[in-house]
Every structure is written in C-alpha cells, then in structure tokens.
Design a protein around this motif. Structure first.
Motif, PDB file in Angstrom:
ATOM      1  N   TRP A 138       2.690   9.587  -9.789  1.00  9.48           N
ATOM      2  CA  TRP A 138       1.854  10.208  -8.750  1.00  9.48           C
ATOM      3  C   TRP A 138       0.897   9.185  -8.159  1.00  9.48           C
ATOM      4  O   TRP A 138       0.328   8.362  -8.885  1.00  9.48           O
ATOM      5  CB  TRP A 138       1.065  11.356  -9.361  1.00  9.48           C
ATOM      6  N   ARG A 139       0.713   9.241  -6.850  1.00  7.99           N
ATOM      7  CA  ARG A 139      -0.267   8.387  -6.169  1.00  7.99           C
ATOM      8  C   ARG A 139      -0.980   9.193  -5.098  1.00  7.99           C
ATOM      9  O   ARG A 139      -0.434  10.173  -4.576  1.00  7.99           O
ATOM     10  CB  ARG A 139       0.415   7.182  -5.500  1.00  7.99           C
ATOM     11  N   LYS A 140      -2.192   8.744  -4.754  1.00 10.10           N
ATOM     12  CA  LYS A 140      -2.988   9.406  -3.715  1.00 10.10           C
ATOM     13  C   LYS A 140      -3.734   8.345  -2.925  1.00 10.10           C
ATOM     14  O   LYS A 140      -4.292   7.413  -3.512  1.00 10.10           O
ATOM     15  CB  LYS A 140      -3.980  10.392  -4.340  1.00 10.10           C
ATOM     16  N   SER A 141      -3.743   8.462  -1.606  1.00 16.92           N
ATOM     17  CA  SER A 141      -4.467   7.514  -0.775  1.00 16.92           C
ATOM     18  C   SER A 141      -4.738   8.125   0.591  1.00 16.92           C
ATOM     19  O   SER A 141      -4.185   9.179   0.939  1.00 16.92           O
ATOM     20  CB  SER A 141      -3.675   6.210  -0.617  1.00 16.92           C
ATOM     21  N   MET A 142      -5.573   7.451   1.348  1.00 21.07           N
ATOM     22  CA  MET A 142      -5.871   7.862   2.722  1.00 21.07           C
ATOM     23  C   MET A 142      -5.521   6.705   3.650  1.00 21.07           C
ATOM     24  O   MET A 142      -5.918   5.561   3.411  1.00 21.07           O
ATOM     25  CB  MET A 142      -7.340   8.239   2.862  1.00 21.07           C
ATOM     26  N   GLY A 143      -4.766   6.995   4.684  1.00 20.56           N
ATOM     27  CA  GLY A 143      -4.413   5.973   5.648  1.00 20.56           C
ATOM     28  C   GLY A 143      -5.627   5.472   6.412  1.00 20.56           C
ATOM     29  O   GLY A 143      -6.648   6.158   6.496  1.00 20.56           O
ATOM     30  N   THR A 144      -5.518   4.276   6.957  1.00 21.74           N
ATOM     31  CA  THR A 144      -6.593   3.711   7.784  1.00 21.74           C
ATOM     32  C   THR A 144      -6.030   3.380   9.162  1.00 21.74           C
ATOM     33  O   THR A 144      -4.820   3.238   9.345  1.00 21.74           O
ATOM     34  CB  THR A 144      -7.176   2.437   7.150  1.00 21.74           C
ATOM     35  N   LYS A 266      -0.623  10.729  23.260  1.00 24.29           N
ATOM     36  CA  LYS A 266      -0.852   9.319  22.967  1.00 24.29           C
ATOM     37  C   LYS A 266      -0.579   9.028  21.493  1.00 24.29           C
ATOM     38  O   LYS A 266      -1.036   9.735  20.609  1.00 24.29           O
ATOM     39  CB  LYS A 266      -2.291   8.940  23.316  1.00 24.29           C
ATOM     40  N   PHE A 267       0.173   7.959  21.255  1.00 23.59           N
ATOM     41  CA  PHE A 267       0.518   7.550  19.885  1.00 23.59           C
ATOM     42  C   PHE A 267      -0.732   7.093  19.145  1.00 23.59           C
ATOM     43  O   PHE A 267      -1.610   6.447  19.732  1.00 23.59           O
ATOM     44  CB  PHE A 267       1.535   6.412  19.953  1.00 23.59           C
ATOM     45  N   GLN A 268      -0.854   7.439  17.838  1.00 25.02           N
ATOM     46  CA  GLN A 268      -2.059   7.069  17.102  1.00 25.02           C
ATOM     47  C   GLN A 268      -1.769   6.835  15.621  1.00 25.02           C
ATOM     48  O   GLN A 268      -0.920   7.500  15.031  1.00 25.02           O
ATOM     49  CB  GLN A 268      -3.113   8.179  17.217  1.00 25.02           C
ATOM     50  N   PRO A 269      -2.473   5.869  14.999  1.00 24.45           N
ATOM     51  CA  PRO A 269      -2.486   5.777  13.536  1.00 24.45           C
ATOM     52  C   PRO A 269      -3.399   6.859  12.981  1.00 24.45           C
ATOM     53  O   PRO A 269      -4.395   7.222  13.619  1.00 24.45           O
ATOM     54  CB  PRO A 269      -3.039   4.368  13.290  1.00 24.45           C
TER      55      PRO A 269
END
Length: 281
Positions: A138-144, A266-269
């Motif tokens: 299991w892993r957990k993270s938040m994109g930037t 509009k494309f976005q990260p």
C-alpha cells in the motif's frame, strides 16, 4: 465454543497486533474472509509473512487490501476480490508457502475495536518449485503541479509477474480527474516505460470519463463514485492482471500520472490525493 455458537469473533485491542493464522507448510492459502466495523478499514493493518521472513510480503490497511478505500464500505464483484453485503471481505488470491504462513492484524487506533470475524482456508500440499510468493503493498501520496505522479510500486527486484492494481482517488480539483497514464517500467527501463496506457479510465476498462457510472466486473472495475454534500468526490478503481500478467525478469516500477481537465477544457496537472495497493508475485 462447544455446542451452540457462542462467540465466533475476537476483539482487537488498541495498539496491539494479533496473529490470525500461523500455519506450517508446505501449502497454499486459497481464500480469506473477514468482516468488521468500518472504523477498522484504515486503522487496522493486515500483514502476511511467508516462510519465516522478517519483513512482510503483504502490508496494507485492511479495507484497501480488499479494494475498499477511504475507510468506506461498498460492494465489489470481481474474480479475485469480493465485498458483499454488509461488509463481507473475500480474497481469492492464491498464496503458496513452503515452510510457514503467518497472518497478523494490527489495530493502530487509540480505541478497542470489537467484533472482528475471520476465516483463512488453506490446503496442505506440495508447492511446485516454480511457484512464486504473493505480495501486496500500500502507498499514499498527493500529486504536485511540478510532478503530477503517484508511485504505485517501486524497488521490486528479481523475477516475477504483476497481477493487480487498486486505487482510491480523492479529487481535490474541479473538472475531469482521470487523464493520467499508467506506466510500467520493466527490466532496466530508463526514461521510457515498456508499457504505457492511454489514460486512467482506459486502463481500468472504462472510457469517456466513466460517465460517473460505477461498475464491477471480473477483472476490472470502478466500484465507487461518491460525492456527498459538502465533501470532495471520492473514487475507487481496480484491475486484476490475471489473464494478462505483466512479467518481469529483473525489476519493476509502476506509476500513474495525476492529470485532468479544467471544466473549461484546459489540460492541468492535479494535486489530488491517491492511495493504492499493488499486487504481484
């Protein structure tokens, strides 16, 4: 109990670890069934050890291992994992072991959790020399904005095959969230992966934004879309690579991009919050 069923469950004491199975092999675990209140889904950690290993081959919050993310309960109707009314967790991943199998659960919450029911079904039999060991992480993270990516699996070395992905996705941006590619870097891949998918909903077997329509199928599904009033949207997705395992000889790294579209197109990260379980042998 003797005679009538009296107390077919245990209580999970706070901050304690309990052994659920301690089996001498060789053999194969064929099915695991569990049920408990929802407050255990993220607070209790499931671990599995094969052949006396020091570190677990399986380590995941209880709910996430059974494809229930966010501490929520919802049905899953698939070949390898079933979650049935009202909270019956079933795993059908075969788990071979040659000397021993040990399964534990740790209650990391500050309170006791009562009424934990479970059953582990296994066969004592010879295990073929080529049989591989089951793993889940299991892993957990938040994109930037600078690096919109969640690592599903990394640091795996040796020969094996990847058999499953489960993701819980909390949407922190407006608009469409599932444009990112799932990438598999195999056997020394550098900048470019051997396998690169066309988008999140495509990898999980849907198309065109899923239409916010949950589905659950034998090998893949989108079993959860939930947006309650005043809360952020939550999603869950799974794919079991049973008929199409991803084989590797030296190493494996798996990632998913957190990319989408603004409501204006509009494309976005994205800075969305992701959790995942990777399954492999």
């Amino acid at each position: 109990g003797v005679g009538w069923k009296v107390r077919p469950f245990i209580d999970l004491q706070r901050r304690q670890t309990v052994a659920l199975a301690d089996i001498q092999g060789p053999g194969v675990i064929q099915r695991i069934w569990m049920t408990v209140t929802e407050k255990a889904y993220r607070n209790c950690i499931l671990r599995m050890y094969w052949d006396g290993e020091e570190f677990p081959s399986v380590e995941s919050p209880l709910g996430d291992f059974f494809a229930n993310a966010h501490g929520l309960r919802y049905p899953v109707n698939s070949l390898m994992i079933n979650v049935n009314p009202s909270g019956g967790f079933n795993s059908y991943w075969p788990m071979p072991f040659r000397k021993s199998a040990r399964i534990t659960i740790e209650n990391q919450s500050p309170e006791d959790i009562g009424g934990f029911f479970y059953q582990v079904d296994y066969a004592l039999e010879e295990v073929p020399a080529e049989a591989a060991y089951f793993h889940a992480s299991w892993r957990k993270s938040m994109g930037t904005r600078e690096k919109p990516e969640h690592v599903i699996l990394d640091g795996v070395e040796g020969r094996g095959h990847y058999v499953g992905t489960f993701i819980g996705w909390e949407q922190l941006s407006n608009g469409w969230w599932g444009e990112g590619e799932v990438k598999f870097y195999l056997d020394g891949d550098g900048k470019f992966p051997t396998i690169c998918t066309t988008g999140t909903e495509d990898y999980f077997g849907g198309a065109w934004n899923f239409g916010n329509t949950p589905f659950s199928a034998p090998f893949l599904g989108y079993p959860l879309y939930r947006q309650e009033k005043g809360q952020i949207p939550k999603h869950a997705l799974y794919r079991w690579h049973v008929p199409d395992p991803i084989r590797f000889k030296k190493d494996l790294r798996v990632t998913i991009q957190t990319l989408g579209w603004w409501p204006n197109g509009k494309f976005q990260p994205l800075t969305d919050d992701l959790s995942s379980v990777a399954y492999w042998y």
